[in-house]
Design a protein around this motif. Structure first.
Motif, PDB file in Angstrom:
ATOM      1  N   ALA A  37       0.838  -1.200   0.000  1.00  0.00           N
ATOM      2  CA  ALA A  37       0.000   0.000   0.000  1.00  0.00           C
ATOM      3  C   ALA A  37       0.875   1.254   0.000  1.00  0.00           C
ATOM      4  N   ARG A  38       1.985   1.231   0.724  1.00  0.00           N
ATOM      5  CA  ARG A  38       2.914   2.378   0.749  1.00  0.00           C
ATOM      6  C   ARG A  38       3.452   2.666  -0.645  1.00  0.00           C
ATOM      7  N   PHE A  39       3.642   1.587  -1.435  1.00  0.00           N
ATOM      8  CA  PHE A  39       4.118   1.742  -2.811  1.00  0.00           C
ATOM      9  C   PHE A  39       2.987   2.090  -3.774  1.00  0.00           C
TER      10      PHE A  39
ATOM     11  N   ALA B 275      10.448   0.959 -12.177  1.00  0.00           N
ATOM     12  CA  ALA B 275      10.508  -0.020 -11.088  1.00  0.00           C
ATOM     13  C   ALA B 275       9.152  -0.177 -10.407  1.00  0.00           C
ATOM     14  N   GLY B 276       8.225   0.730 -10.680  1.00  0.00           N
ATOM     15  CA  GLY B 276       6.908   0.641 -10.078  1.00  0.00           C
ATOM     16  C   GLY B 276       6.799   1.293  -8.714  1.00  0.00           C
ATOM     17  N   ILE B 277       7.919   1.769  -8.167  1.00  0.00           N
ATOM     18  CA  ILE B 277       7.897   2.505  -6.902  1.00  0.00           C
ATOM     19  C   ILE B 277       8.779   3.728  -7.043  1.00  0.00           C
TER      20      ILE B 277
ATOM     21  N   LEU C  59      10.300   4.120   5.012  1.00  0.00           N
ATOM     22  CA  LEU C  59       9.639   4.159   6.315  1.00  0.00           C
ATOM     23  C   LEU C  59       9.848   5.487   7.034  1.00  0.00           C
ATOM     24  N   SER C  60       9.935   6.568   6.285  1.00  0.00           N
ATOM     25  CA  SER C  60      10.102   7.896   6.873  1.00  0.00           C
ATOM     26  C   SER C  60       8.864   8.249   7.700  1.00  0.00           C
ATOM     27  N   VAL C  61       9.030   8.287   9.015  1.00  0.00           N
ATOM     28  CA  VAL C  61       7.918   8.584   9.907  1.00  0.00           C
ATOM     29  C   VAL C  61       7.366   9.976   9.607  1.00  0.00           C
TER      30      VAL C  61
END
Length: 187
Positions: A80-82, A138-140, A165-167
């Motif tokens: 989902a993040r990607f 690359a899709g991301i 994972l940058s908060v």
């Protein structure tokens, strides 16, 4: 000789904007049919998927939190993040607990869990096996990738854990989603 000079030049351009992945040990895992890897020094442990508590009004990529020996650990759905949908939970689905830095201060660390389809293995990747990430295709997002490693006639995508994972960035995305949903209710 021309090929070497071109590759070296491309690598130098990349290094100016972003650090190329270093040789070392990486944990490989499958996500959405692709093989990804994270540096083993960022990995704290691997646990079975389960006991996830959903938290209301979180961005779609935050699946919930888990209790890890008394600590609340947010769990991120990397797929989902990607922007590639959500990870379907199956028998081999796991949570990889990763340590990341918060903000610009490397002394301020936080644990996050990431959902993966399956954990593969820890592999040693030599420096000569690492290529610069592609600028597209690359899709991301390109800044999520530290390099591409060739293993068993396939590419393994080496992730930049502090970008993925940058908060701070994930919190900003959550606030933007809240703002958009808030405006939808105001109308």
């Amino acid at each position: 000789m021309g090929t070497l000079a071109t590759r070296s030049s491309q690598s130098m351009d990349l290094v100016v904007g972003q650090q190329l992945a270093a040789a070392g040990q990486y944990l490989t895992f499958v996500l959405g049919g692709e093989v990804y890897a994270l540096g083993i020094l960022n990995i704290k442990e691997i646990i079975d998927y389960g006991n996830l508590t959903e938290v209301p009004m979180m961005p779609v990529f935050v699946r919930g939190v888990i209790n890890l020996r008394g600590s609340v650990v947010p769990v991120i759905d990397l797929l989902a993040r990607f922007g590639k949908g959500v990870t379907m939970i199956a028998k081999r689905t796991g949570i990889v607990i990763v340590e990341t830095s918060v903000g610009d201060n490397d002394d301020n660390r936080q644990y996050l869990g990431i959902i993966v389809d399956a954990v593969n293995e820890v592999v040693e990747i030599a420096g000569h096996e690492i290529e610069p990430p592609p600028s597209f295709g690359a899709g991301i997002r390109p800044d999520f990738i530290n390099g591409m490693a060739k293993r068993d006639n396939r590419f393994v995508i080496l992730l930049n854990v502090d970008k993925v994972l940058s908060v701070d960035e994930m919190a900003a995305l959550g606030q933007a989603a809240d703002h958009i949903h808030g405006n939808a209710f105001a109308e």
